[in-house]
Each structure stands twice: as structure tokens, then as C-alpha cells.
Design a protein around this motif. Structure first.
Motif, PDB file in Angstrom:
ATOM      1  N   ALA A   1       0.322   1.432  10.716  1.00 48.67           N
ATOM      2  CA  ALA A   1       0.244   2.097   9.411  1.00 48.67           C
ATOM      3  C   ALA A   1       1.522   1.893   8.611  1.00 48.67           C
ATOM      4  N   TYR A   2       2.672   2.076   9.258  1.00 46.83           N
ATOM      5  CA  TYR A   2       3.938   1.897   8.541  1.00 46.83           C
ATOM      6  C   TYR A   2       4.180   0.440   8.164  1.00 46.83           C
ATOM      7  N   ASN A   3       3.741  -0.503   8.980  1.00 51.16           N
ATOM      8  CA  ASN A   3       3.843  -1.919   8.598  1.00 51.16           C
ATOM      9  C   ASN A   3       2.981  -2.203   7.374  1.00 51.16           C
ATOM     10  N   CYS A   4       1.780  -1.625   7.320  1.00 48.47           N
ATOM     11  CA  CYS A   4       0.913  -1.787   6.135  1.00 48.47           C
ATOM     12  C   CYS A   4       1.586  -1.190   4.899  1.00 48.47           C
ATOM     13  N   LEU A   5       2.154  -0.002   5.055  1.00 47.63           N
ATOM     14  CA  LEU A   5       2.851   0.641   3.940  1.00 47.63           C
ATOM     15  C   LEU A   5       4.019  -0.226   3.469  1.00 47.63           C
ATOM     16  N   ALA A   6       4.763  -0.790   4.411  1.00 42.78           N
ATOM     17  CA  ALA A   6       5.898  -1.651   4.050  1.00 42.78           C
ATOM     18  C   ALA A   6       5.434  -2.869   3.247  1.00 42.78           C
ATOM     19  N   GLU A   7       4.315  -3.454   3.632  1.00 43.28           N
ATOM     20  CA  GLU A   7       3.791  -4.608   2.889  1.00 43.28           C
ATOM     21  C   GLU A   7       3.435  -4.215   1.452  1.00 43.28           C
ATOM     22  N   LEU A   8       2.831  -3.037   1.286  1.00 40.59           N
ATOM     23  CA  LEU A   8       2.516  -2.563  -0.067  1.00 40.59           C
ATOM     24  C   LEU A   8       3.796  -2.321  -0.858  1.00 40.59           C
TER      25      LEU A   8
ATOM     26  N   LEU B   1       1.699  -8.202 -14.724  1.00 39.43           N
ATOM     27  CA  LEU B   1       1.007  -9.466 -14.973  1.00 39.43           C
ATOM     28  C   LEU B   1       0.493 -10.088 -13.682  1.00 39.43           C
ATOM     29  N   ASP B   2       1.266  -9.923 -12.591  1.00 41.42           N
ATOM     30  CA  ASP B   2       0.812 -10.422 -11.286  1.00 41.42           C
ATOM     31  C   ASP B   2      -0.451  -9.692 -10.844  1.00 41.42           C
ATOM     32  N   VAL B   3      -0.462  -8.364 -11.050  1.00 38.31           N
ATOM     33  CA  VAL B   3      -1.625  -7.558 -10.661  1.00 38.31           C
ATOM     34  C   VAL B   3      -2.834  -7.945 -11.498  1.00 38.31           C
ATOM     35  N   LEU B   4      -2.588  -8.344 -12.745  1.00 40.09           N
ATOM     36  CA  LEU B   4      -3.689  -8.778 -13.607  1.00 40.09           C
ATOM     37  C   LEU B   4      -4.200 -10.158 -13.228  1.00 40.09           C
ATOM     38  N   GLY B   5      -3.320 -10.962 -12.689  1.00 35.68           N
ATOM     39  CA  GLY B   5      -3.674 -12.356 -12.458  1.00 35.68           C
ATOM     40  C   GLY B   5      -3.858 -12.715 -11.010  1.00 35.68           C
ATOM     41  N   SER B   6      -3.037 -13.646 -10.577  1.00 36.13           N
ATOM     42  CA  SER B   6      -3.227 -14.282  -9.275  1.00 36.13           C
ATOM     43  C   SER B   6      -3.036 -13.344  -8.088  1.00 36.13           C
ATOM     44  N   SER B   7      -2.322 -12.266  -8.257  1.00 36.49           N
ATOM     45  CA  SER B   7      -2.049 -11.358  -7.130  1.00 36.49           C
ATOM     46  C   SER B   7      -2.946 -10.130  -7.101  1.00 36.49           C
ATOM     47  N   GLN B   8      -3.941 -10.098  -7.966  1.00 39.29           N
ATOM     48  CA  GLN B   8      -4.806  -8.914  -8.027  1.00 39.29           C
ATOM     49  C   GLN B   8      -5.520  -8.660  -6.701  1.00 39.29           C
ATOM     50  N   ASN B   9      -6.083  -9.703  -6.099  1.00 38.44           N
ATOM     51  CA  ASN B   9      -6.792  -9.527  -4.829  1.00 38.44           C
ATOM     52  C   ASN B   9      -5.858  -9.033  -3.735  1.00 38.44           C
ATOM     53  N   GLU B  10      -4.640  -9.565  -3.708  1.00 38.91           N
ATOM     54  CA  GLU B  10      -3.663  -9.131  -2.700  1.00 38.91           C
ATOM     55  C   GLU B  10      -3.319  -7.653  -2.877  1.00 38.91           C
ATOM     56  N   PHE B  11      -3.108  -7.228  -4.128  1.00 40.22           N
ATOM     57  CA  PHE B  11      -2.802  -5.823  -4.414  1.00 40.22           C
ATOM     58  C   PHE B  11      -3.943  -4.921  -3.961  1.00 40.22           C
ATOM     59  N   VAL B  12      -5.155  -5.282  -4.315  1.00 37.66           N
ATOM     60  CA  VAL B  12      -6.326  -4.479  -3.940  1.00 37.66           C
ATOM     61  C   VAL B  12      -6.446  -4.393  -2.421  1.00 37.66           C
ATOM     62  N   GLN B  13      -6.256  -5.502  -1.725  1.00 38.27           N
ATOM     63  CA  GLN B  13      -6.355  -5.513  -0.263  1.00 38.27           C
ATOM     64  C   GLN B  13      -5.268  -4.661   0.381  1.00 38.27           C
ATOM     65  N   LEU B  14      -4.034  -4.795  -0.096  1.00 37.38           N
ATOM     66  CA  LEU B  14      -2.938  -3.989   0.445  1.00 37.38           C
ATOM     67  C   LEU B  14      -3.206  -2.501   0.241  1.00 37.38           C
ATOM     68  N   LEU B  15      -3.657  -2.149  -0.946  1.00 36.17           N
ATOM     69  CA  LEU B  15      -3.958  -0.754  -1.245  1.00 36.17           C
ATOM     70  C   LEU B  15      -5.082  -0.233  -0.353  1.00 36.17           C
TER      71      LEU B  15
ATOM     72  N   LEU C   1       4.981  -4.035  -4.370  1.00 30.37           N
ATOM     73  CA  LEU C   1       5.315  -3.258  -5.568  1.00 30.37           C
ATOM     74  C   LEU C   1       6.719  -3.587  -6.076  1.00 30.37           C
ATOM     75  N   LEU C   2       7.613  -3.921  -5.171  1.00 29.04           N
ATOM     76  CA  LEU C   2       8.987  -4.251  -5.566  1.00 29.04           C
ATOM     77  C   LEU C   2       9.132  -5.664  -6.121  1.00 29.04           C
ATOM     78  N   THR C   3       8.211  -6.560  -5.778  1.00 24.13           N
ATOM     79  CA  THR C   3       8.388  -7.967  -6.155  1.00 24.13           C
ATOM     80  C   THR C   3       7.364  -8.483  -7.161  1.00 24.13           C
ATOM     81  N   ASN C   4       6.371  -7.682  -7.497  1.00 21.54           N
ATOM     82  CA  ASN C   4       5.334  -8.155  -8.411  1.00 21.54           C
ATOM     83  C   ASN C   4       5.283  -7.310  -9.670  1.00 21.54           C
ATOM     84  N   SER C   5       4.858  -7.941 -10.739  1.00 16.66           N
ATOM     85  CA  SER C   5       4.782  -7.273 -12.035  1.00 16.66           C
ATOM     86  C   SER C   5       3.337  -6.921 -12.359  1.00 16.66           C
TER      87      SER C   5
END
Length: 148
Positions: free
Chosen positions: A66-73, A83-97, A77-81
Motif C-alpha cells: 500500500a505504501y509503495n502504491c502511495l509513493a508511486e502516486l 497538461l500531463d494528466v490531460l494528455g499522455s499520462s492520463q491513463n497512468e494517473f487514473v491507474q495509480l489513483l 503528482l510531484l513530477t507531472n503537470s
């Protein structure tokens, strides 16, 4: 942990920096938590004690996961903007969340993260659409014949 006393003091004691660090270091020593995540998680959990895992029946293996998953999220959050969430990193954000939501973390904090990301994304999209409309109007005005 004291058996009596002010409940808010008990929660405060559980979230003291030394206890948070000690719990995370124990997970690292048992190889359930990646040591690279120790500092990030300690800093975050001291500032946001409501996110700490409170269920004492959870196994160390589960807590580490659980804490490793939280760390990845948190890293995301610290490295993406926005615009990233809107674009190419949207799927990654949704999966991490989704992964972090499956763990026993504070739902209100996770809802806040998701709301901030989606609200910011909507504002950015709205701004882009408005600017695009302005550009098209300007282009149309510049392309119109001058007339005589």
C-alpha cells in the motif's frame, strides 16, 4: 499507546515523525517497502497524518504494498503537470489513483487529489477552447477581404 486520554492526542502520537519513520523503516527492513520511498513517504505522512494506514490488523506485506502504491502516486503528482494528466499520462494517473484507492487510505484525501486534478484539467481545457475560438475569430478577421 495510552489506553485512556484524549483521542486526538492518541492520533497525534501515532503520527509523530519518529513513529511514522519507525513504522516505515520496519517495513523497509522486512523488505516490504522500497527504501527509495522512505524519505518521500515520511515527509508526506508527517504532513498528512490522516493518510496513514490505521488498521492494525493489516499484514506488513500489505502495508508495504500500500505504501509503495502511495509513493508511486506521490512521485507522479510531484513530477507531472495538469497538461500531463490531460494528455499522455492520463491513463497512468487514473491507474495509480485506482491502485491507491484499493488500499485502506483516507478516501477524503484521495477524492481531493482527484478533484484538484480534474478541476484543473477542466479549467485548462476550457481556456484552450476559448483561446482557440479567439484565434479562429482573429484569423477570420485577417482573412476577410479589405473591400473598397
Amino acid at each position: 499507546m495510552p489506553s485512556k486520554g484524549n483521542p486526538s492526542q492518541i492520533v497525534k502520537d501515532l503520527s509523530s515523525p519518529s513513529l511514522v519513520r519507525r513504522e516505515l523503516e520496519e517495513l523497509v527492513s522486512k523488505k516490504h517497502l522500497d527504501s527509495k520511498n522512505l524519505s518521500l513517504l515520511t515527509d508526506f505522512l508527517v504532513k498528512h497524518p490522516s493518510v496513514l494506514l490505521r488498521d492494525t490488523s493489516l499484514s506488513n506485506r500489505y502495508k508495504g504494498y500500500a505504501y509503495n502504491c502511495l509513493a508511486e502516486l506521490l512521485k507522479f503528482l510531484l513530477t507531472n503537470s495538469v497538461l500531463d494528466v490531460l494528455g499522455s499520462s492520463q491513463n497512468e494517473f487514473v491507474q495509480l489513483l485506482q491502485d491507491v484507492r484499493r488500499c485502506a487510505f483516507d478516501k477524503d484525501w484521495l477524492d481531493g487529489v482527484e478533484k484538484r486534478a480534474l478541476t484543473s484539467s477542466e479549467a485548462v481545457l476550457e481556456s484552450i477552447i476559448q483561446k482557440e475560438a479567439e484565434i479562429l475569430e482573429t484569423k477570420a478577421a485577417l482573412s476577410a477581404p479589405l473591400g473598397y
